[in-house]
Design a protein around this motif. Sequence first.
Motif, PDB file in Angstrom:
ATOM      1  N   SER A 226       1.120  -0.958   0.159  1.00 61.63           N
ATOM      2  CA  SER A 226      -0.403   0.060  -0.108  1.00 61.63           C
ATOM      3  C   SER A 226       1.150   1.246   0.058  1.00 61.63           C
ATOM      4  O   SER A 226       1.433   1.317   0.840  1.00 61.63           O
ATOM      5  N   LEU A 227       0.142   2.059  -0.346  1.00 60.32           N
ATOM      6  CA  LEU A 227       1.228   3.375  -0.710  1.00 60.32           C
ATOM      7  C   LEU A 227       0.808   4.412   0.417  1.00 60.32           C
ATOM      8  O   LEU A 227      -0.498   4.345   0.861  1.00 60.32           O
ATOM      9  N   HIS A 228       1.857   4.598   1.092  1.00 62.04           N
ATOM     10  CA  HIS A 228       1.564   5.779   2.296  1.00 62.04           C
ATOM     11  C   HIS A 228       1.116   7.080   1.602  1.00 62.04           C
ATOM     12  O   HIS A 228       0.813   7.438   0.782  1.00 62.04           O
ATOM     13  N   PRO A 229      -0.345   7.855   2.700  1.00 64.08           N
ATOM     14  CA  PRO A 229      -1.465   8.647   2.796  1.00 64.08           C
ATOM     15  C   PRO A 229      -0.923   9.981   2.410  1.00 64.08           C
ATOM     16  O   PRO A 229      -0.885  10.411   1.142  1.00 64.08           O
ATOM     17  N   LYS A 230       0.208  10.027   2.667  1.00 64.60           N
ATOM     18  CA  LYS A 230       1.475  11.403   2.059  1.00 64.60           C
ATOM     19  C   LYS A 230       1.658  11.145   1.078  1.00 64.60           C
ATOM     20  O   LYS A 230       1.312  11.878   0.030  1.00 64.60           O
ATOM     21  N   ASN A 232       0.301   9.725  -1.556  1.00 64.70           N
ATOM     22  CA  ASN A 232      -1.175   9.693  -2.383  1.00 64.70           C
ATOM     23  C   ASN A 232      -2.256  10.812  -2.604  1.00 64.70           C
ATOM     24  O   ASN A 232      -2.644  10.482  -3.273  1.00 64.70           O
ATOM     25  N   ILE A 233      -1.606  11.497  -1.236  1.00 63.48           N
ATOM     26  CA  ILE A 233      -2.333  12.830  -1.849  1.00 63.48           C
ATOM     27  C   ILE A 233      -1.942  13.727  -2.212  1.00 63.48           C
ATOM     28  O   ILE A 233      -2.417  14.700  -2.997  1.00 63.48           O
ATOM     29  N   GLN A 234      -0.496  13.855  -2.035  1.00 62.88           N
ATOM     30  CA  GLN A 234       0.560  14.210  -3.664  1.00 62.88           C
ATOM     31  C   GLN A 234       0.098  13.965  -5.114  1.00 62.88           C
ATOM     32  O   GLN A 234      -0.101  14.525  -6.002  1.00 62.88           O
ATOM     33  N   ASN A 236      -2.704  12.444  -5.775  1.00 57.74           N
ATOM     34  CA  ASN A 236      -4.087  12.845  -6.461  1.00 57.74           C
ATOM     35  C   ASN A 236      -4.202  14.520  -7.039  1.00 57.74           C
ATOM     36  O   ASN A 236      -4.568  15.119  -7.456  1.00 57.74           O
ATOM     37  N   SER A 237      -3.785  14.962  -6.149  1.00 54.92           N
ATOM     38  CA  SER A 237      -3.566  16.664  -6.252  1.00 54.92           C
ATOM     39  C   SER A 237      -2.905  17.070  -7.709  1.00 54.92           C
ATOM     40  O   SER A 237      -3.381  17.565  -8.377  1.00 54.92           O
TER      41      SER A 237
END
Length: 288
Positions: A226-230, A232-234, A236-237
Amino acid sequence: MSVMEHGVVRPVTAVAWTSNTSTCPKDFTLISITEDGAAANFTRSFAMKSGYYLCYSKDLTAGMVVSDIQLISDKESIPPGYCYIAEHLEAKASVWKKKRVCVRVVPVGSVDTAVLDVKVTAKSKMMLQHYTYVGDVHGYVLWCRKGVFSSPVPQAKPRSVSLDIRRISLDPPSALLPLRPSNPPHPLPQNKLSQRRHSLKSKENSDKGADGSMQGITALDGVPFSLHPKFNIQANSAALQLNSQLNNIRIKSFQDIENEYNYTFAVEESAAKRTRPSVPTGGAQTAQ
């Protein structure tokens, strides 16, 4: 001698001079009589009683064939790819050098046609059918016949069957006997041997997969990715920004491009149509 032997056409592989049957090489055929019944003895001069004969071979052991025969004088240079025929003569004998026989020898697999037969006649007026005139020397005429020859059929060499091959059998193999090393290890005590066997069996079972095959087990086996949420947000943005930029792109039609970049070159045309003003000359000013 006929060029057909049991339906197989064998080509001439070598041509040579020889003094007599004793000096004639093995597998060579000596031409002792001409086609018109005269002795085919090439003498150097009238004073000499003994001369030499022409002989040829059809032995394909060397894998070479004679593709052409020529007769040249001592003033001519030997053609490229040709060589003078060999001389198998007695100690003090020699051949006439004014005219010499040369042949072109090539590998058997490089040509389809070759010299099939060589004949000698004593009279130049006699013609041999299906033979090519080569030349005359010492009153004799040399002829050769060319044509398609039969390629040699490779023969299998007999081989002795070894003892190991004779022992080969189609019966299923019998049960293997246990190995008996010449220097066996020292026997371990019963309790130590059982513990060691139990540890080896446990390790072997742990290394085997579900299907019984051996697999390499690492520390990451079974851990989900799984990818780290940090990150993942970058991601997505960045994707949203890229999508917004793509949405702002306006696709222009052909008429829009024509209207936007239409240029009539009116300024250039008006500049080109202007007439240059006339300049008064000096003579006209003097007259005024």
